[in-house]
Scaffold this active site. Structure first.
Site, PDB file in Angstrom:
ATOM      1  N   LYS A 217       0.958  -1.236   0.112  1.00 45.54           N
ATOM      2  CA  LYS A 217       0.091  -0.024  -0.121  1.00 45.54           C
ATOM      3  C   LYS A 217       0.657   1.234  -0.163  1.00 45.54           C
ATOM      4  O   LYS A 217       2.201   1.262   0.524  1.00 45.54           O
ATOM      5  CB  LYS A 217      -0.979   0.163   1.280  1.00 45.54           C
ATOM      6  CG  LYS A 217      -2.128  -1.121   0.810  1.00 45.54           C
ATOM      7  CD  LYS A 217      -3.163  -1.013   1.768  1.00 45.54           C
ATOM      8  CE  LYS A 217      -4.423  -1.965   1.232  1.00 45.54           C
ATOM      9  NZ  LYS A 217      -5.347  -2.198   2.147  1.00 45.54           N
ATOM     10  N   ARG A 251      -3.873 -10.269   4.746  1.00 49.86           N
ATOM     11  CA  ARG A 251      -4.325 -10.107   2.989  1.00 49.86           C
ATOM     12  C   ARG A 251      -3.140  -9.872   2.441  1.00 49.86           C
ATOM     13  O   ARG A 251      -2.818  -8.625   2.522  1.00 49.86           O
ATOM     14  CB  ARG A 251      -5.587  -9.222   2.993  1.00 49.86           C
ATOM     15  CG  ARG A 251      -6.128  -9.218   1.422  1.00 49.86           C
ATOM     16  CD  ARG A 251      -7.121  -8.382   1.315  1.00 49.86           C
ATOM     17  NE  ARG A 251      -7.986  -8.171   0.243  1.00 49.86           N
ATOM     18  CZ  ARG A 251      -7.378  -7.607  -0.840  1.00 49.86           C
ATOM     19  NH1 ARG A 251      -6.254  -6.873  -0.658  1.00 49.86           N
ATOM     20  NH2 ARG A 251      -7.913  -7.723  -1.974  1.00 49.86           N
TER      21      ARG A 251
HETATM   22  N1  HH2 Z   1      -7.381  -3.767   0.389  1.00 50.15           N
HETATM   23  C1  HH2 Z   1      -7.769  -3.967  -0.814  1.00 50.15           C
HETATM   24  C2  HH2 Z   1      -8.871  -4.597  -1.236  1.00 50.15           C
HETATM   25  N2  HH2 Z   1      -9.633  -5.097  -0.483  1.00 50.15           N
HETATM   26  N3  HH2 Z   1     -10.101  -6.039   1.927  1.00 50.15           N
HETATM   27  C3  HH2 Z   1      -9.767  -6.137   3.051  1.00 50.15           C
HETATM   28  N4  HH2 Z   1     -10.491  -6.718   3.948  1.00 50.15           N
HETATM   29  N5  HH2 Z   1      -8.748  -5.511   3.623  1.00 50.15           N
HETATM   30  C4  HH2 Z   1      -8.073  -4.689   2.709  1.00 50.15           C
HETATM   31  O1  HH2 Z   1      -7.166  -3.872   3.248  1.00 50.15           O
HETATM   32  C5  HH2 Z   1      -8.254  -4.587   1.425  1.00 50.15           C
HETATM   33  C6  HH2 Z   1      -9.247  -5.357   0.942  1.00 50.15           C
HETATM   34  C7  HH2 Z   1      -7.004  -2.978  -1.702  1.00 50.15           C
HETATM   35  O2  HH2 Z   1      -5.791  -3.809  -2.118  1.00 50.15           O
HETATM   36  P1  HH2 Z   1      -5.849  -4.569  -3.631  1.00 50.15           P
HETATM   37  O3  HH2 Z   1      -6.967  -5.409  -3.833  1.00 50.15           O
HETATM   38  O4  HH2 Z   1      -4.446  -5.135  -4.039  1.00 50.15           O
HETATM   39  O5  HH2 Z   1      -5.955  -3.189  -4.691  1.00 50.15           O
HETATM   40  P2  HH2 Z   1      -7.522  -2.819  -5.362  1.00 50.15           P
HETATM   41  O6  HH2 Z   1      -8.498  -2.447  -4.690  1.00 50.15           O
HETATM   42  O7  HH2 Z   1      -6.669  -1.563  -6.450  1.00 50.15           O
HETATM   43  O8  HH2 Z   1      -7.748  -4.024  -6.455  1.00 50.15           O
END
Ligand code: HH2
Length: 276
Positions: A217, A251
């Protein structure tokens, strides 16, 4: 789902063109499924499939398009059987996506809006006997990074998560099926994120398993000056600290590296409390 007393790895599978660190890599169903199998071999007990980026400023994806992206992936990943087969989690805020993913075999709904976007998802989770992860976010992804403010970030997030846990329980989801997540990066400054990690034990004290998502992040990028895919050392540091403060589910994108790091962390500092 029995969590046991060790760290549980939740591998990220973004079936999107625009996720902040891996957008476009797994938009194809075969590529996403292969990636899921690889994450499972690396040690992921949960595969978190998402079809909409929640990065700051992201636009909403129409429900039908999100279903088209994720349901075939969930269906194929959920076919794995046996005691060590990973559980599939669906990362969505949308009711039809959650419904169809549960029908396709997902056992966990990971809702970054904690059932505020679509309260009816709570009832779906309850009837399916599934688990859910309820996450804190200030506002929505389009606006959340515009000058986020709190009286006290940890107390505010804790009060929010307690209220959402009570809502889910009121809709029939057994408390033991609810996991909570402070939502690192979702409407938070660097200081807010660091304060939440430093005082994570206060969120853990709610008594439900805590999920933590720091992987790659932007606060890690701001602290280290590194681009998204070079943020693994910072990701490891934050997850090891989160383990020591009581987080149970991690995660992450880089499952193999985090599995090793958390194995060593857990051997050094065993979990003080266990819950299922
Ligand atoms: N962070 C993201 C997405 N979903 N769910 C939970 N429970 N906790 C988190 O910290 C979280 C989440 C963001 O990360 P990522 O899926 O890699 O990115 P994007 O939202 O751009 O797909």
């Amino acid at each position: 789902m029995q969590l046991g007393s060790g760290p549980v790895l939740m591998g990220v599978i973004n079936v999107t063109p625009d996720s902040f660190s891996d957008g476009g890599l797994y938009l194809d169903v075969d590529a996403a499924v292969d990636h899921g199998h690889e994450l499972a071999r690396d040690g992921a007990a949960i595969l978190d499939v998402g079809g909409e980026s929640t990065r700051p400023g992201a636009d909403e994806v129409p429900e039908a398009e999100e279903i088209e992206r994720v349901v075939p992936v969930v269906e194929r990943l959920a076919q794995a059987s046996g005691p060590d087969a990973p559980r599939v989690s669906i990362d969505t805020r949308k009711p039809r996506v959650a419904e169809q993913a549960l029908q396709a075999g997902a056992r966990i709904v990971n809702d970054v809006s904690a059932f505020r976007h679509a309260p009816e998802i709570a009832g779906m989770v309850a009837s399916a006997g599934a688990h859910c992860c309820l996450m804190h976010m200030l506002g929505d992804p389009r606006t959340m990074q515009q000058d986020p403010r709190y009286d006290d970030v940890v107390s505010d997030v804790k009060a929010f998560l307690e209220a959402r846990l009570a809502f889910a329980a009121g809709e029939g989801v057994p408390e033991e099926n609810v996991w909570l997540d402070p939502g690192i990066g979702f409407g938070k400054t660097i200081d807010h994120n660091l304060e939440l990690l430093r005082r994570l034990d206060e969120i853990v004290a709610i008594g439900r398993p805590v999920v933590i998502g720091t992987s790659r992040k932007s606060f890690i990028g701001k602290l280290t000056g590194r681009e998204e895919t070079d943020r693994l050392p910072g990701t490891i540091a934050t997850n090891v600290i989160a383990w020591e403060r009581g987080a149970r589910i991690f995660r992450v994108h880089d499952v193999a590296a985090l599995a090793d790091a958390l194995k060593v962390a857990a051997a050094t500092v065993p979990a003080e409390w266990t819950t299922t």
